[in-house]
Design an enzyme around this catalytic site. Sequence first.
Site, PDB file in Angstrom:
ATOM      1  N   SER A  86       0.902  -1.102   0.005  1.00 48.45           N
ATOM      2  CA  SER A  86      -0.070  -0.104   0.140  1.00 48.45           C
ATOM      3  C   SER A  86       0.932   1.406  -0.020  1.00 48.45           C
ATOM      4  O   SER A  86       1.741   1.529   0.922  1.00 48.45           O
ATOM      5  CB  SER A  86      -0.784   0.168   1.056  1.00 48.45           C
ATOM      6  OG  SER A  86      -1.442   1.190   1.263  1.00 48.45           O
ATOM      7  N   HIS A 125      -1.377  -1.255  -4.324  1.00 49.12           N
ATOM      8  CA  HIS A 125      -2.525  -0.804  -3.469  1.00 49.12           C
ATOM      9  C   HIS A 125      -2.465   0.729  -3.249  1.00 49.12           C
ATOM     10  O   HIS A 125      -1.692   1.194  -2.786  1.00 49.12           O
ATOM     11  CB  HIS A 125      -2.460  -1.860  -2.309  1.00 49.12           C
ATOM     12  CG  HIS A 125      -3.920  -1.611  -1.463  1.00 49.12           C
ATOM     13  ND1 HIS A 125      -5.095  -2.326  -1.831  1.00 49.12           N
ATOM     14  CD2 HIS A 125      -4.137  -0.919  -0.603  1.00 49.12           C
ATOM     15  CE1 HIS A 125      -5.951  -2.168  -1.173  1.00 49.12           C
ATOM     16  NE2 HIS A 125      -5.579  -1.068  -0.213  1.00 49.12           N
ATOM     17  N   ASP A 133      -4.907   3.408  -1.656  1.00 49.92           N
ATOM     18  CA  ASP A 133      -5.890   4.020  -0.888  1.00 49.92           C
ATOM     19  C   ASP A 133      -6.094   5.243  -1.043  1.00 49.92           C
ATOM     20  O   ASP A 133      -5.751   6.188  -0.609  1.00 49.92           O
ATOM     21  CB  ASP A 133      -5.386   3.798   0.417  1.00 49.92           C
ATOM     22  CG  ASP A 133      -5.060   2.469   1.213  1.00 49.92           C
ATOM     23  OD1 ASP A 133      -5.981   1.454   0.871  1.00 49.92           O
ATOM     24  OD2 ASP A 133      -3.947   1.955   1.407  1.00 49.92           O
ATOM     25  N   MET A 138      -8.981   8.073   0.385  1.00 50.75           N
ATOM     26  CA  MET A 138      -9.823   8.351   1.430  1.00 50.75           C
ATOM     27  C   MET A 138     -10.200   9.781   1.224  1.00 50.75           C
ATOM     28  O   MET A 138      -9.437  10.723   0.990  1.00 50.75           O
ATOM     29  CB  MET A 138      -9.137   8.525   2.836  1.00 50.75           C
ATOM     30  CG  MET A 138      -8.190   7.181   2.856  1.00 50.75           C
ATOM     31  SD  MET A 138      -7.269   7.081   4.436  1.00 50.75           S
ATOM     32  CE  MET A 138      -6.482   5.651   4.434  1.00 50.75           C
ATOM     33  N   HIS A 180      -8.287   1.198  -3.853  1.00 52.30           N
ATOM     34  CA  HIS A 180      -9.339   0.715  -2.532  1.00 52.30           C
ATOM     35  C   HIS A 180     -10.101   2.192  -2.407  1.00 52.30           C
ATOM     36  O   HIS A 180      -9.431   3.167  -1.843  1.00 52.30           O
ATOM     37  CB  HIS A 180      -8.607   0.350  -1.612  1.00 52.30           C
ATOM     38  CG  HIS A 180      -9.464   0.218  -0.294  1.00 52.30           C
ATOM     39  ND1 HIS A 180      -8.700  -0.202   1.009  1.00 52.30           N
ATOM     40  CD2 HIS A 180     -10.686   0.002   0.083  1.00 52.30           C
ATOM     41  CE1 HIS A 180      -9.492  -0.315   1.939  1.00 52.30           C
ATOM     42  NE2 HIS A 180     -10.983  -0.247   1.121  1.00 52.30           N
ATOM     43  N   MET A 216     -12.250   4.262  -0.130  1.00 46.79           N
ATOM     44  CA  MET A 216     -12.714   4.706   1.039  1.00 46.79           C
ATOM     45  C   MET A 216     -13.517   5.995   1.003  1.00 46.79           C
ATOM     46  O   MET A 216     -13.076   6.952   1.594  1.00 46.79           O
ATOM     47  CB  MET A 216     -11.743   4.309   2.095  1.00 46.79           C
ATOM     48  CG  MET A 216     -11.210   3.138   2.401  1.00 46.79           C
ATOM     49  SD  MET A 216      -9.675   3.245   3.307  1.00 46.79           S
ATOM     50  CE  MET A 216      -8.789   3.343   1.813  1.00 46.79           C
ATOM     51  N   MET A 270     -11.522  -5.929   5.634  1.00 44.59           N
ATOM     52  CA  MET A 270     -10.829  -4.929   6.249  1.00 44.59           C
ATOM     53  C   MET A 270     -10.383  -5.486   7.797  1.00 44.59           C
ATOM     54  O   MET A 270     -11.192  -6.137   8.459  1.00 44.59           O
ATOM     55  CB  MET A 270     -11.496  -3.507   6.761  1.00 44.59           C
ATOM     56  CG  MET A 270     -11.843  -2.760   5.506  1.00 44.59           C
ATOM     57  SD  MET A 270     -10.068  -2.186   4.566  1.00 44.59           S
ATOM     58  CE  MET A 270      -9.339  -1.536   6.098  1.00 44.59           C
ATOM     59  N   ASP A 316      -6.826  -6.609   4.305  1.00 45.73           N
ATOM     60  CA  ASP A 316      -6.052  -5.060   4.417  1.00 45.73           C
ATOM     61  C   ASP A 316      -6.024  -4.566   5.708  1.00 45.73           C
ATOM     62  O   ASP A 316      -7.049  -4.236   6.396  1.00 45.73           O
ATOM     63  CB  ASP A 316      -6.896  -4.231   3.447  1.00 45.73           C
ATOM     64  CG  ASP A 316      -6.187  -2.871   3.412  1.00 45.73           C
ATOM     65  OD1 ASP A 316      -5.046  -2.489   3.852  1.00 45.73           O
ATOM     66  OD2 ASP A 316      -6.888  -1.962   2.585  1.00 45.73           O
TER      67      ASP A 316
HETATM   68  C1  DX5 Z   1      -6.305   1.330   5.600  1.00 43.11           C
HETATM   69  C2  DX5 Z   1      -6.061   1.269   4.416  1.00 43.11           C
HETATM   70  C3  DX5 Z   1      -5.030   0.135   4.313  1.00 43.11           C
HETATM   71  C4  DX5 Z   1      -3.672   0.658   4.751  1.00 43.11           C
HETATM   72  C5  DX5 Z   1      -2.854  -0.523   5.339  1.00 43.11           C
HETATM   73  O1  DX5 Z   1      -7.425   2.249   5.992  1.00 43.11           O
HETATM   74  O2  DX5 Z   1      -7.102   0.861   3.574  1.00 43.11           O
HETATM   75  O3  DX5 Z   1      -4.645  -0.225   2.960  1.00 43.11           O
HETATM   76  O4  DX5 Z   1      -2.763   1.318   3.928  1.00 43.11           O
HETATM   77  O5  DX5 Z   1      -1.923  -0.170   5.901  1.00 43.11           O
HETATM   78  P1  DX5 Z   1      -1.020  -1.054   7.110  1.00 43.11           P
HETATM   79  O6  DX5 Z   1      -0.604  -2.131   6.437  1.00 43.11           O
HETATM   80  O7  DX5 Z   1       0.008  -0.031   7.664  1.00 43.11           O
HETATM   81  O8  DX5 Z   1      -2.087  -1.496   8.121  1.00 43.11           O
HETATM   82 ZN    ZN Z   2      -6.551  -0.411   1.445  1.00 42.96          ZN
END
Ligand code: DX5
Ligand code: ZN
Length: 221
Positions: free
Chosen positions: A8, A33, A35, A37, A66, A68, A137, A175
Site C-alpha cells: 500500500s 494498492h 488507498d 480516502m 481501494h 474509502m 478490512m 487489508d
Molecule cells: C487502511 C488502508 C490500508 C492501509 C494498510 O484504511 O485501507 O490499505 O494502507 O496499512 P497497514 O498495512 O500499515 O495497516
Molecule cells: Zn486499503
Amino acid sequence: MSHLIAPSILAADFANLQRDIEMINKSEADWVHVDIMDGVFVPNISFGFPVVKAAKKHAEKPFDVHLMIVEPDRYLENFKETGANGITVHYEVCPNLHRTIQHIKELGCRAGVALNPHTPVALLEDIITDLDMVLIMSVNPGFGGQQFIGNTYKKIRDVKALSRRYNPDMLIEVDGGVDEHNAAKLIEAGANVLVAGNSVFSAPDPSAAIAHLKHPSGILR
Ligand code: DX5
Ligand code: ZN
C-alpha cells in the site's frame, strides 16, 4: 494459486514516490494498492487523481484501487482513466451495489467489495457471484499502521466458505496490520491477496519485507 502481495503506497514516502514505486517494480510484489480516502467515509484524507496519475507513470504492476469514499459511483470513470486495474468499493456506502459492480466491470476493471470489521460476511450472499474480489478490512479503514483485529481470521474463513459454494475463482484480499507474523495464518484461512503498508515501507529493506510476505515461514501448504 499462490497468493498475491499488494504493497500500500499510503505508507510510501510521497516525496520519493517514484523511488518507492520503482522498488515495487523490482520486488516480488504483484499489485500496487492505492488507498483513496475522502475525509467523510473515513476520518482521514489521503490523495487524489494527480497523485495516482503520477504514480502510475512509473509503475509496472497493476493498480488495486481501494475507494474509502462515499458515492464512489461518481468517480469510477476518473479512477479508470488514472490507471486503475481493479476498483474496490465499500459495502457500507453502496445502496445499489449490484449496479456499482456492473459499472466497474463495464469499465474493464476487476470489481471488488470491501467490508468494514463490523460488517457481516453473510450480507454478500446475493452479490458474491458478481464479484471478482472481496476485501476484508482487518482494521477500521482510515489509517495505516493500526493494530490487526483478530476476528479477521473468522471472517476470511466465512468468505472462503461462501466463495467455495458460489464463486470459487473469487479473490479474497485482507487489508490492515498485515505483517510477516500473521501472513501465513491469513493465507491458511483463505486469503489470497495480502495488502501491506507499514510492514513493508517501515522495514529497513522494503523489498525483503515483500519477499517475506510472498514466502511466509510456517505456511503449511
Ligand atoms: C487502511 C488502508 C490500508 C492501509 C494498510 O484504511 O485501507 O490499505 O494502507 O496499512 P497497514 O498495512 O500499515 O495497516
Ligand atoms: Zn486499503
